[in-house]
Design an enzyme around this catalytic site. Structure first.
Site, PDB file in Angstrom:
ATOM      1  N   PHE A 107     -14.190  10.637  14.728  1.00 49.69           N
ATOM      2  CA  PHE A 107     -12.777   9.705  14.527  1.00 49.69           C
ATOM      3  C   PHE A 107     -12.746   8.401  13.836  1.00 49.69           C
ATOM      4  O   PHE A 107     -13.824   7.804  13.580  1.00 49.69           O
ATOM      5  CB  PHE A 107     -11.998   9.630  15.935  1.00 49.69           C
ATOM      6  CG  PHE A 107     -12.817   8.760  16.798  1.00 49.69           C
ATOM      7  CD1 PHE A 107     -12.486   7.393  16.959  1.00 49.69           C
ATOM      8  CD2 PHE A 107     -13.953   9.330  17.536  1.00 49.69           C
ATOM      9  CE1 PHE A 107     -13.244   6.549  17.743  1.00 49.69           C
ATOM     10  CE2 PHE A 107     -14.713   8.181  18.544  1.00 49.69           C
ATOM     11  CZ  PHE A 107     -14.212   6.971  18.654  1.00 49.69           C
ATOM     12  N   CYS A 108     -11.801   7.835  13.288  1.00 48.02           N
ATOM     13  CA  CYS A 108     -11.455   6.594  12.470  1.00 48.02           C
ATOM     14  C   CYS A 108      -9.896   6.249  12.904  1.00 48.02           C
ATOM     15  O   CYS A 108      -9.326   6.928  13.646  1.00 48.02           O
ATOM     16  CB  CYS A 108     -11.757   6.764  11.258  1.00 48.02           C
ATOM     17  SG  CYS A 108     -11.094   7.954  10.295  1.00 48.02           S
ATOM     18  N   THR A 109      -9.627   5.183  12.273  1.00 48.47           N
ATOM     19  CA  THR A 109      -8.510   4.543  12.495  1.00 48.47           C
ATOM     20  C   THR A 109      -7.050   5.513  12.093  1.00 48.47           C
ATOM     21  O   THR A 109      -6.476   5.847  12.847  1.00 48.47           O
ATOM     22  CB  THR A 109      -8.162   3.272  11.812  1.00 48.47           C
ATOM     23  OG1 THR A 109      -9.145   2.325  12.134  1.00 48.47           O
ATOM     24  CG2 THR A 109      -7.044   2.535  12.056  1.00 48.47           C
TER      25      THR A 109
END
Length: 310
Positions: free
Chosen positions: A177-179
């Site tokens: 996951f990331c922003t």
């Protein structure tokens, strides 16, 4: 009543062979709609975060989606009371998110998108390896429970981290996951190329998770770093309590600001003993310009909002 500012993070991996020719028309569309912020264009697609009134954001999205290649451009929104950006830019890049590994192309191969509503079930599976693909200073202020922190300073370090720590034959399921979704989407393409078979990534990123998953069901712990003057947002997408050290970019909280090593705009506990003298002098000069402009009630000289003193 003042109309809230809409902050839109958007991206799409799509082949744009004419990306250089798109720069001026896109910049004009942003200016015509009163949109601030920065968008990146590359052969592999578009990426960036922008802000404007509701009408301004809708106008820009309508313009973008008039191009068949961008009709389904991904975007997620949050809101704030003041403009988080003061400039309007369109930049041409080799990559819209820099991994630095030739041949990695999410347009050709990408992992399995996981909707926010299904994310909790996936990462609760004990067989799933959960990796946070963001930079170390972002992870430090918030992440999903049980996530692995690669402790990378830039996305370019991610490939070496994976090679040094994980084996496709041993790690059968990987979730990332990331922003906003772009970094983990590209990371999933890289992982597939390295032989990992079951690779998942959070569709729309943390911000879309905040938007769609009720806070009482959240597996997130802390704030989420964002790349604008808000610095962080909470699960309800309201602005967090962090400021940012403009010397090292690290978020700083109330405890950091109380430290003897904190000097507004110059240094913080995370960097005070590692700054070069040149960087320190530059930061001091910049802070003097900011304080002078604030005292004279002039616009922030480097394009930020003035935040209230903590």
């Amino acid at each position: 009543m003042t109309q809230p500012i809409v902050v839109a993070a958007l991206y799409k991996f799509v082949t744009l062979e004419d990306y250089a020719e798109l720069r001026e028309p896109l910049l004009k569309a942003m200016l015509d709609n009163g949109v601030k912020g920065t968008l990146l264009l590359a052969n592999e697609g578009i990426n960036g975060t922008v802000s404007a009134t509701r009408e301004g954001i809708d106008g820009l999205l309508t313009w973008l989606r008039s191009d068949p290649r961008l009709v389904d451009v991904d975007h997620k929104e949050s809101y704030c009371d003041e403009q988080p950006f003061y400039r309007t830019k369109v930049k041409l890049k080799k990559e819209i998110v820099t991994l630095g590994v030739p041949g990695v192309d999410p347009n050709n191969a990408v992992g399995t998108y996981v909707e926010p509503k299904d994310w909790n079930a996936l990462i609760s599976d004990p067989e799933v390896l959960l990796i946070d693909t963001r930079n170390d200073y972002e992870v430090a202020i918030g992440t999903f429970k049980g996530a692995i922190d690669p402790k990378t300073e830039t996305f370019r370090e991610f490939p070496e981290y994976i090679k040094a720590n994980f084996d496709p034959s041993k790690h059968k399921k990987v979730a990332m996951f990331c922003t906003g979704g772009i970094r983990c989407e590209k990371a999933s393409s890289y992982m597939l190329g390295e032989g990992f078979e079951a690779v998942y990534h959070l569709k729309g990123g943390i911000l879309k998770y905040f938007e769609e998953v009720p806070q009482e069901e959240s597996l997130w712990d802390g704030d989420c770093f964002v790349f604008d003057n808000r610095v962080t947002v909470r699960h309800d997408l309201t602005e967090g309590e962090y400021d940012q050290c403009h010397a090292c970019r690290h978020p700083v909280n109330a405890q950091d600001r109380a430290s003897e090593h904190y000097s507004p705009g110059v240094s913080c506990p995370h960097c005070w003993d590692s700054l070069s003298e040149k960087t320190r002098r530059s930061a001091i000069d910049r802070q003097k310009q900011i304080e002078l402009a604030k005292a004279r009630n002039l616009p922030h000289p480097i394009g930020y909002n003035y935040k209230a003193e903590a």
